[in-house]
Scaffold this active site. Structure first.
Site, PDB file in Angstrom:
ATOM      1  N   ASP A  22       0.848  -1.194   0.000  1.00 43.68           N
ATOM      2  CA  ASP A  22       0.000   0.000   0.000  1.00 43.68           C
ATOM      3  C   ASP A  22       0.884   1.246   0.000  1.00 43.68           C
ATOM      4  O   ASP A  22       1.557   1.527   0.989  1.00 43.68           O
ATOM      5  CB  ASP A  22      -0.881  -0.048   1.257  1.00 43.68           C
ATOM      6  N   ASN A  24      -0.264   4.454  -0.565  1.00 42.09           N
ATOM      7  CA  ASN A  24      -0.896   5.731  -0.199  1.00 42.09           C
ATOM      8  C   ASN A  24      -1.634   5.674   1.136  1.00 42.09           C
ATOM      9  O   ASN A  24      -2.536   6.468   1.390  1.00 42.09           O
ATOM     10  CB  ASN A  24      -1.839   6.205  -1.311  1.00 42.09           C
ATOM     11  N   ASP A  26      -3.955   3.855   2.624  1.00 39.63           N
ATOM     12  CA  ASP A  26      -5.396   3.702   2.873  1.00 39.63           C
ATOM     13  C   ASP A  26      -5.722   2.274   3.295  1.00 39.63           C
ATOM     14  O   ASP A  26      -6.879   1.877   3.350  1.00 39.63           O
ATOM     15  CB  ASP A  26      -6.224   4.123   1.646  1.00 39.63           C
ATOM     16  N   ASP A  30      -1.951  -1.134  -3.888  1.00 42.47           N
ATOM     17  CA  ASP A  30      -2.233  -0.376  -5.106  1.00 42.47           C
ATOM     18  C   ASP A  30      -1.110  -0.557  -6.128  1.00 42.47           C
ATOM     19  O   ASP A  30      -0.086  -1.187  -5.852  1.00 42.47           O
ATOM     20  CB  ASP A  30      -2.441   1.111  -4.767  1.00 42.47           C
ATOM     21  N   ASP A 195     -10.514 -14.700 -16.714  1.00 47.85           N
ATOM     22  CA  ASP A 195     -11.226 -15.251 -15.563  1.00 47.85           C
ATOM     23  C   ASP A 195     -12.448 -16.072 -15.986  1.00 47.85           C
ATOM     24  O   ASP A 195     -13.206 -15.647 -16.871  1.00 47.85           O
ATOM     25  CB  ASP A 195     -11.700 -14.069 -14.688  1.00 47.85           C
ATOM     26  N   GLU A 250      -8.746 -19.396 -17.291  1.00 51.86           N
ATOM     27  CA  GLU A 250      -9.168 -20.170 -16.122  1.00 51.86           C
ATOM     28  C   GLU A 250     -10.359 -21.023 -16.540  1.00 51.86           C
ATOM     29  O   GLU A 250     -11.411 -20.484 -16.876  1.00 51.86           O
ATOM     30  CB  GLU A 250      -9.556 -19.224 -14.973  1.00 51.86           C
ATOM     31  N   HIS A 316      -5.298 -16.830  -5.246  1.00 52.49           N
ATOM     32  CA  HIS A 316      -6.146 -16.051  -4.348  1.00 52.49           C
ATOM     33  C   HIS A 316      -7.480 -16.738  -4.031  1.00 52.49           C
ATOM     34  O   HIS A 316      -8.280 -16.191  -3.283  1.00 52.49           O
ATOM     35  CB  HIS A 316      -6.411 -14.691  -4.996  1.00 52.49           C
ATOM     36  N   ASP A 317      -7.741 -17.886  -4.643  1.00 50.37           N
ATOM     37  CA  ASP A 317      -8.993 -18.605  -4.362  1.00 50.37           C
ATOM     38  C   ASP A 317      -8.752 -19.812  -3.456  1.00 50.37           C
ATOM     39  O   ASP A 317      -9.689 -20.527  -3.114  1.00 50.37           O
ATOM     40  CB  ASP A 317      -9.616 -19.127  -5.667  1.00 50.37           C
TER      41      ASP A 317
HETATM   42  C1  NOJ Z   1     -12.466 -16.858 -10.493  1.00 49.38           C
HETATM   43  C2  NOJ Z   1     -11.661 -15.901  -9.665  1.00 49.38           C
HETATM   44  O1  NOJ Z   1     -10.378 -16.420  -9.498  1.00 49.38           O
HETATM   45  C3  NOJ Z   1     -12.411 -15.709  -8.363  1.00 49.38           C
HETATM   46  O2  NOJ Z   1     -11.651 -14.998  -7.417  1.00 49.38           O
HETATM   47  C4  NOJ Z   1     -13.706 -15.022  -8.664  1.00 49.38           C
HETATM   48  O3  NOJ Z   1     -14.477 -14.939  -7.483  1.00 49.38           O
HETATM   49  C5  NOJ Z   1     -14.508 -15.784  -9.720  1.00 49.38           C
HETATM   50  N1  NOJ Z   1     -13.719 -16.239 -10.816  1.00 49.38           N
HETATM   51  C6  NOJ Z   1     -15.578 -14.902 -10.291  1.00 49.38           C
HETATM   52  O4  NOJ Z   1     -15.005 -13.909 -11.089  1.00 49.38           O
END
Ligand code: NOJ
Length: 539
Positions: A22, A24, A26, A30, A195, A250, A316-317
């Site tokens: 980060d 700035n 907040d 970023d 995505d 993906e 990140h999932d």
């Molecule tokens: C896959 C992404 O990796 C995930 O983070 C997102 O919630 C879903 N697609 C919907 O866009």
């Protein structure tokens, strides 16, 4: 002029932009924050930075709900910040891969606002409207259709209610998408991650989904439909072929045979895809080493015919790799480095998720209010409403919830791990005072120094980059394979367990050990006595 490396020699690093750095104050990461850390990334040795979404978004799904495809999310900075990031990354020979979310937009996108305004709006068919819901499922909600009072119809959302699905059957929508993607490529974006792109093909008339015999009943909606492939080929012909971006789709639910349709060179769709096979396979936990062997073997067999693969364990999932696949209690360093060896020695471009290079662990959540991912909280609330066992849900989300990997990057032991001078948007993961870049970078024996060495090895050794893949018989806990190139063999031996295991190796001399995660090897007449999570690469 920046040209990306060949896919075989490239290592991708995923930045979850909100949680990286980060600049700035907040509490939200970023683009300028990423620029500040480019020297760190270049020193690590990665070539391509995949940034989770930075386009305008109300953040109902943390940027995976875009409200303007050609603008930057306020919290993440400005278009000038992106230009600077591109320029500075290119100076250091690194490319920027953006995350485009094209299966759906935000309901706050002007396209949807127009579309929902009346049945005869020119953009009505840019989204999927119907008089009655069909049987399709949503990943995030109990229902995939939402009633919209204004026009008395339902719109489809395979993800959240605020993520209406785009209707790729509409030619004018596709033309607009082509124009927008071209605009990004003209700007100098070096790669695109597409995505949820397995969902864009939906047959005319929105027919109910009928499961094929023997098919898992878990997902009831069209995935990897033939129409989707047609749209991707059209996008390549009209736009992508004029440029040379790295592309990764993906695509949940693809089989190895189905995946070939995306990546075979002759079909002109993607360079590689994220297939989530090992996540969708319930058997995986029973015997990880043998399951990884089966998994990588079957994908390699199909994709190597005329395509390429993407290799990853964290993103990140998913929850943190060292916590859910490795052993973050007894063998934290050993399991983190063993798993790093696994992804960096596979056939396919490796993707490293931010923080895995220092062994970041699952966050250590204890209550619902600490979670920020709406998908996770909705799941809990729905269970609560239905009177289901919320304790079990809580246990599950503490271990598997996506927020585990979304906590701020741990740079040092100052306040908020050096991520921000303000309170971060999500809590710090446990142990950040000890597990951070400052504590590991440049220090022998750390996870970070192992990653750095392993990345350099991957890029510098032609067997690891270009070699074929041959699986080697082994004890149950061991995953062993050879990468063979121009008559030379590199052996990779991984003990994917917290117990010792033996492995019979081909003869080798000590100076042939390219890397290992214990200070010395234990050999006997029949090979190696592997310690827990020991990884050895011999060439
Ligand atoms: C896959 C992404 O990796 C995930 O983070 C997102 O919630 C879903 N697609 C919907 O866009």
């Amino acid at each position: 002029m920046f040209h990306h490396k060949p896919l075989e020699e490239m290592v991708v690093y995923q930045i979850y932009t909100r949680s990286f750095n980060d600049s700035n104050r907040d509490g939200i990461g970023d683009l300028a924050g990423v620029t500040e850390k480019l020297d760190y990334l270049s020193d690590l040795g990665v070539d391509m930075l995949w940034l989770s979404p930075f386009c305008s978004s109300p953040n109902d799904d943390m940027g995976y709900d875009i409200s303007d495809y050609q603008n930057i999310m306020t919290e993440m900075g400005t278009m000038e910040d992106l230009d600077t990031l591109l320029e500075e990354a290119h100076k250091r020979n690194m490319g920027i891969m953006m995350d485009l979310v094209l299966n759906h937009s935000s309901d706050e996108h002007s396209w949807f606002i127009e579309s929902r305004s009346s049945k005869d709006n020119p953009k009505r068919d840019w989204y999927i409207w119907a008089d009655e819901p069909n049987n399709w499922d949503s990943y995030f909600c109990p229902e995939a259709w939402e009633y919209d009072e204004k026009t008395g119809q339902y719109y489809c959302h395979i993800f959240g209610v605020k993520q209406p699905d785009l209707n790729w059957r509409s030619e004018s929508l596709r033309a607009e998408i082509h124009r927008m993607v071209e605009w990004w490529l003209e700007k100098g974006i070096d790669g695109i991650r597409f995505d949820a792109i397995h969902l864009i093909g939906r047959p005319e008339g929105n027919p109910d989904y009928v499961h094929a015999p023997g098919e898992s009943k878990r997902f009831c909606h069209f995935r990897n439909h033939e129409l989707g492939h047609q749209y991707l080929q059209e996008l390549s012909e009209k736009v992508m072929n004029k440029y040379d971006p790295v592309t990764v789709g993906e695509t949940g639910g693809s089989t190895p045979e189905g995946a070939r349709l995306y990546v075979d060179k002759s079909r002109n769709e993607f360079d590689m895809i994220f297939h989530l096979g090992f996540l969708e396979d319930d058997e995986f936990e029973d015997n990880p080493a043998q399951n990884y062997k089966k998994f990588y073997e079957k994908w390699y067999k199909q994709l190597s015919i005329d395509g390429w693969d993407a290799v990853f364990l964290g993103n990140h999932d998913l929850a943190r790799v060292v916590s859910v696949i490795g052993d973050d209690e007894k063998y934290w360093r050993e399991s983190a480095t063993c798993l790093a060896t696994m992804i960096l020695t596979q056939w396919g471009t490796p993707y490293i998720y931010q923080g895995d290079e220092i062994g970041m662990m699952n966050a250590g959540f204890t209550s619902l209010d600490q979670f920020r991912d709406p998908h996770t909280t909705i799941r809990y609330r729905v269970a609560e409403e239905k009177g289901e066992d919320t304790e079990a849900v809580m246990k599950d989300i503490i271990k598997w919830g996506r927020d585990n990997s979304r906590t701020p990057m741990q740079w040092d032991s100052t306040a908020n791990g050096g991520f921000s001078e303000a309170e971060p948007w999500i809590m710090m993961a446990r142990n950040w005072e000890h597990i951070n870049v400052e504590a590991q970078k440049g220090k022998a024996g750390t996870i970070h120094s192992y990653y750095k060495k392993m990345i350099a090895l991957r890029k510098g050794d032609r067997n690891l980059a270009y070699g074929t893949m041959e699986m080697v018989d082994s004890e149950a806990a061991v995953f062993a394979y050879n990468r063979v190139y121009e008559g030379r063999t590199v052996q990779v031996i991984l003990n994917l367990s917290s117990s010792p295991a033996a492995h019979r190796t081909a003869d080798f001399e000590d100076d042939q050990v390219l890397i290992s995660n214990y200070p010395s090897l234990r050999k006997n007449v029949s090979g190696l006595m592997l310690r827990p999570w020991e990884a050895v690469v011999i060439g």
